[in-house]
Design a protein around this motif. Structure first.
Motif, PDB file in Angstrom:
ATOM      1  N   SER A  22       0.848  -1.201   0.000  1.00  0.00           N
ATOM      2  CA  SER A  22       0.000   0.000   0.000  1.00  0.00           C
ATOM      3  C   SER A  22       0.875   1.240   0.000  1.00  0.00           C
ATOM      4  O   SER A  22       1.778   1.377   0.825  1.00  0.00           O
ATOM      5  N   LEU A  23       0.628   2.130  -0.963  1.00  0.00           N
ATOM      6  CA  LEU A  23       1.371   3.383  -1.078  1.00  0.00           C
ATOM      7  C   LEU A  23       0.358   4.512  -1.035  1.00  0.00           C
ATOM      8  O   LEU A  23      -0.446   4.688  -1.952  1.00  0.00           O
ATOM      9  N   LEU A  24       0.370   5.272   0.046  1.00  0.00           N
ATOM     10  CA  LEU A  24      -0.660   6.279   0.284  1.00  0.00           C
ATOM     11  C   LEU A  24      -0.230   7.658  -0.201  1.00  0.00           C
ATOM     12  O   LEU A  24       0.828   8.157   0.185  1.00  0.00           O
ATOM     13  N   PHE A  25      -1.068   8.282  -1.033  1.00  0.00           N
ATOM     14  CA  PHE A  25      -0.831   9.661  -1.451  1.00  0.00           C
ATOM     15  C   PHE A  25      -1.216  10.621  -0.328  1.00  0.00           C
ATOM     16  O   PHE A  25      -2.306  10.521   0.249  1.00  0.00           O
ATOM     17  N   VAL A  26      -0.322  11.558  -0.021  1.00  0.00           N
ATOM     18  CA  VAL A  26      -0.602  12.618   0.944  1.00  0.00           C
ATOM     19  C   VAL A  26      -0.368  13.951   0.241  1.00  0.00           C
ATOM     20  O   VAL A  26       0.738  14.210  -0.239  1.00  0.00           O
ATOM     21  N   PRO A  27      -1.395  14.811   0.127  1.00  0.00           N
ATOM     22  CA  PRO A  27      -1.211  16.102  -0.551  1.00  0.00           C
ATOM     23  C   PRO A  27      -0.098  16.920   0.093  1.00  0.00           C
ATOM     24  O   PRO A  27      -0.072  17.102   1.315  1.00  0.00           O
ATOM     25  N   GLY A  28       0.808  17.412  -0.726  1.00  0.00           N
ATOM     26  CA  GLY A  28       1.955  18.137  -0.205  1.00  0.00           C
ATOM     27  C   GLY A  28       1.625  19.456   0.456  1.00  0.00           C
ATOM     28  O   GLY A  28       2.442  20.005   1.197  1.00  0.00           O
ATOM     29  N   ASN A  29       0.424  19.958   0.198  1.00  0.00           N
ATOM     30  CA  ASN A  29       0.035  21.231   0.817  1.00  0.00           C
ATOM     31  C   ASN A  29      -0.815  21.026   2.065  1.00  0.00           C
ATOM     32  O   ASN A  29      -1.315  21.989   2.643  1.00  0.00           O
ATOM     33  N   ASN A  30      -0.990  19.772   2.495  1.00  0.00           N
ATOM     34  CA  ASN A  30      -1.806  19.469   3.676  1.00  0.00           C
ATOM     35  C   ASN A  30      -0.886  19.125   4.844  1.00  0.00           C
ATOM     36  O   ASN A  30      -0.503  17.971   5.040  1.00  0.00           O
ATOM     37  N   TYR A  31      -0.544  20.129   5.610  1.00  0.00           N
ATOM     38  CA  TYR A  31       0.430  19.942   6.693  1.00  0.00           C
ATOM     39  C   TYR A  31      -0.064  18.945   7.729  1.00  0.00           C
ATOM     40  O   TYR A  31       0.702  18.109   8.213  1.00  0.00           O
ATOM     41  N   ARG A  32      -1.344  18.995   8.058  1.00  0.00           N
ATOM     42  CA  ARG A  32      -1.888  18.081   9.067  1.00  0.00           C
ATOM     43  C   ARG A  32      -1.742  16.628   8.602  1.00  0.00           C
ATOM     44  O   ARG A  32      -1.347  15.768   9.381  1.00  0.00           O
TER      45      ARG A  32
END
Length: 299
Positions: free
Chosen positions: A7-17
């Protein structure tokens, strides 16, 4: 080195939380995204967040991956200048369509590694194939650089290049079968992992996610991209060897090594032939399982 990518989860780079919470998620890799999830006006801020995450956040054994923008966007070099730091494990290149694009990325990574006292070749590449051209060129993309560790599939943009919208995906997704099969076979022929597209159905459709994950597993994929933390558990469940798989693999290794010690090149187990290829496959499964167990201890 055993690479396990379920599993490779995308995390938006502009979402600090979301970036700060990422170490707590039981996935195999976090992909800090600078591309589709980040509006143009937020790109600069996202680069800073991701740069700091690469340098400072302990992901507890997970791979740190950054999806930069495509070469055609004009943002890729700026992305790389910011995020290539010690601690970065891999770069995902979206819209990968040719060998030359991978070679260009390889060359740029070498330049930055050299100037920043990072071991040359240590930052790997995961091409993301999202078009008909990329699918046709998948094997040459996979073999373009020794940095490549996996091929990944982006179904949404791929289907757009066929002149269709993902809102029209059929339940069985026969329309994606050719692309998925090409990517799996190209990856495996090049000795790489194959990572399936994110699930694009409703976030709450767990049955749909499991059905699609099972299809990907049957086709030969090693893992699946995820766009929501709630998808990770099901993906991990599908792509983690079962207790029965592990028990059988241990039996295969045991009987083959006993046969080899007697000078035999093959043997049988429960009436089925066990040869060297079967032995290697069993060893790989056990090695992957050990990596997964260690990763669970870190979470």
């Amino acid at each position: 080195m055993v690479v396990v990518l379920r599993s490779l989860l995308f995390v938006p780079g502009n979402n600090y939380r979301a970036i700060v919470k990422s170490p707590k998620i039981n996935c195999d890799a976090i992909i800090f995204d600078l591309e589709d999830s980040v509006p143009i006006e937020d790109k600069e801020t996202a680069r800073i967040f991701v740069r700091d995450a690469v340098k400072e956040i302990d992901l507890k054994g997970k791979m740190k991956v950054v999806r930069i923008n495509s070469w055609d966007s004009g943002f890729a070099e700026t992305d790389l200048e910011e995020v290539v730091r010690k601690g970065l494990d891999a770069v995902m290149l979206p819209k990968s369509e040719s060998r030359d694009e991978i070679l260009r990325l390889d060359k740029y990574l070498t330049k930055l590694e050299t100037s920043r006292d990072i071991k040359t070749g240590s930052i790997k590449i995961i091409p993301l194939i999202e078009s008909h051209k990329g699918v046709i060129n998948a094997y040459e993309i996979a073999r373009a650089s020794s940095r490549c560790i996996a091929l990944s599939f982006g179904a949404l943009d791929y289907y757009r290049t066929l002149g269709r919208t993902y809102f029209k995906f059929s339940e069985d997704q026969y329309e994606l079968l050719f692309a998925r099969s090409m990517i799996v076979n190209s990856a495996k022929a090049a000795g790489l992992r194959a990572i399936d597209s994110p699930f694009l159905g409703l976030l709450v459709d767990k049955d749909g996610l499991r059905r699609e994950s099972n299809l990907a597993w049957q086709l030969g994929f090693d893992g699946k991209l995820a766009i929501h933390p709630n998808h990770v558990e099901i993906i991990n469940d599908v792509f983690t060897p079962s207790e029965e798989d592990v028990r059988q693999a241990r039996e295969i290794v045991k009987v083959y090594e006993e046969a080899k010690a007697q000078g035999l090149g093959a043997t049988t187990l429960h009436g089925k032939m066990i040869d060297y290829a079967t032995y290697v496959q069993a060893k790989e499964l056990l090695d992957s399982y050990e990596v997964i167990k260690r990763r669970l201890k870190w979470t």
